[in-house]
Motif scaffolding. Structure first.
Motif, PDB file in Angstrom:
ATOM      1  N   TYR A   7     -11.440 132.605  56.850  1.00 52.89           N
ATOM      2  CA  TYR A   7     -12.889 132.755  56.718  1.00 52.89           C
ATOM      3  C   TYR A   7     -13.515 133.149  58.060  1.00 52.89           C
ATOM      4  O   TYR A   7     -14.360 134.052  58.113  1.00 52.89           O
ATOM      5  N   GLU A  35     -19.037 129.274  46.854  1.00 48.06           N
ATOM      6  CA  GLU A  35     -17.609 129.608  46.752  1.00 48.06           C
ATOM      7  C   GLU A  35     -17.404 131.120  46.697  1.00 48.06           C
ATOM      8  O   GLU A  35     -16.487 131.651  47.333  1.00 48.06           O
ATOM      9  N   ARG A  39     -15.269 133.071  49.500  1.00 51.85           N
ATOM     10  CA  ARG A  39     -14.092 133.867  49.122  1.00 51.85           C
ATOM     11  C   ARG A  39     -14.284 135.348  49.435  1.00 51.85           C
ATOM     12  O   ARG A  39     -13.334 136.034  49.808  1.00 51.85           O
ATOM     13  N   TRP A  43     -11.414 136.658  51.822  1.00 52.61           N
ATOM     14  CA  TRP A  43     -10.451 137.585  51.258  1.00 52.61           C
ATOM     15  C   TRP A  43     -10.777 139.030  51.639  1.00 52.61           C
ATOM     16  O   TRP A  43      -9.958 139.739  52.211  1.00 52.61           O
TER      17      TRP A  43
END
Length: 135
Positions: A7, A35, A39, A43
Motif C-alpha cells: 500500500y 477497502e 486495494r 494492487w
C-alpha cells in the motif's frame, strides 16, 4: 509482501503520477468503501504501476486510451490526464491520443475524454493547447 508495504509503495507511485487527483478519489471512497480505496492503491499502483517493463509515460498513454474506450470513467481519466502530464506527455500529445480514440471508441467518448483533459489543463494553466512542433 506485506499489505502495508504494498500500500505504501502504491501511495508513493500514485503521488508521483497524478498531481493530487488520485488522492481526491481515494478520499471520496473513504467513507463508503475504504477497502476498495486500499486495494486500488495496493494492487493497481503498488504492484502493477511500478513494474519496470513499461515506462510510466507509456502506461499513462495506455490508460488514456482504455479509460476513453470505457466511456464512463471521468474521475479516473482525470487522474490519468494528470499522470500523463506528470510523466512527460504534453497537452498536445494527450489531445492527439484522444483524437486517435475517435476511430476506435467513437466521437462521444473521445469528446467526453477531451473535455476531462480540458478541465485538467485549465486547472494547470495549460490552455490553450498548442500543437507540438514537428521534429
Amino acid at each position: 509482501m506485506a499489505g502495508d508495504e504494498q500500500y505504501e509503495r502504491g501511495l508513493e507511485a500514485l503521488r508521483q503520477a497524478d498531481g493530487g487527483a488520485g488522492q481526491k478519489l481515494l478520499e471520496a471512497l473513504a467513507d463508503v468503501s475504504p477497502e476498495l480505496s486500499h486495494r486500488s492503491v495496493a494492487w493497481s499502483y503498488g504492484d502493477l504501476y511500478v513494474r519496470p517493463e513499461l515506462a510510466r509515460r507509456d502506461r499513462e498513454l495506455m490508460c488514456l486510451g482504455v479509460l476513453t474506450a470505457l466511456g464512463d470513467a471521468g474521475s479516473q481519466l482525470e487522474v490519468h490526464v494528470n499522470g500523463a502530464l506528470n510523466a512527460g506527455l504534453t497537452p498536445s500529445e494527450i489531445v492527439e491520443a484522444l483524437l486517435q480514440a475517435v476511430v476506435y471508441c467513437g466521437v462521444p467518448r473521445a469528446v467526453n475524454a477531451t473535455l476531462v483533459a480540458k478541465k485538467v489543463f485549465a486547472e494547470r494553466n495549460l490552455l490553450p493547447v498548442r500543437p507540438t512542433p514537428a521534429g
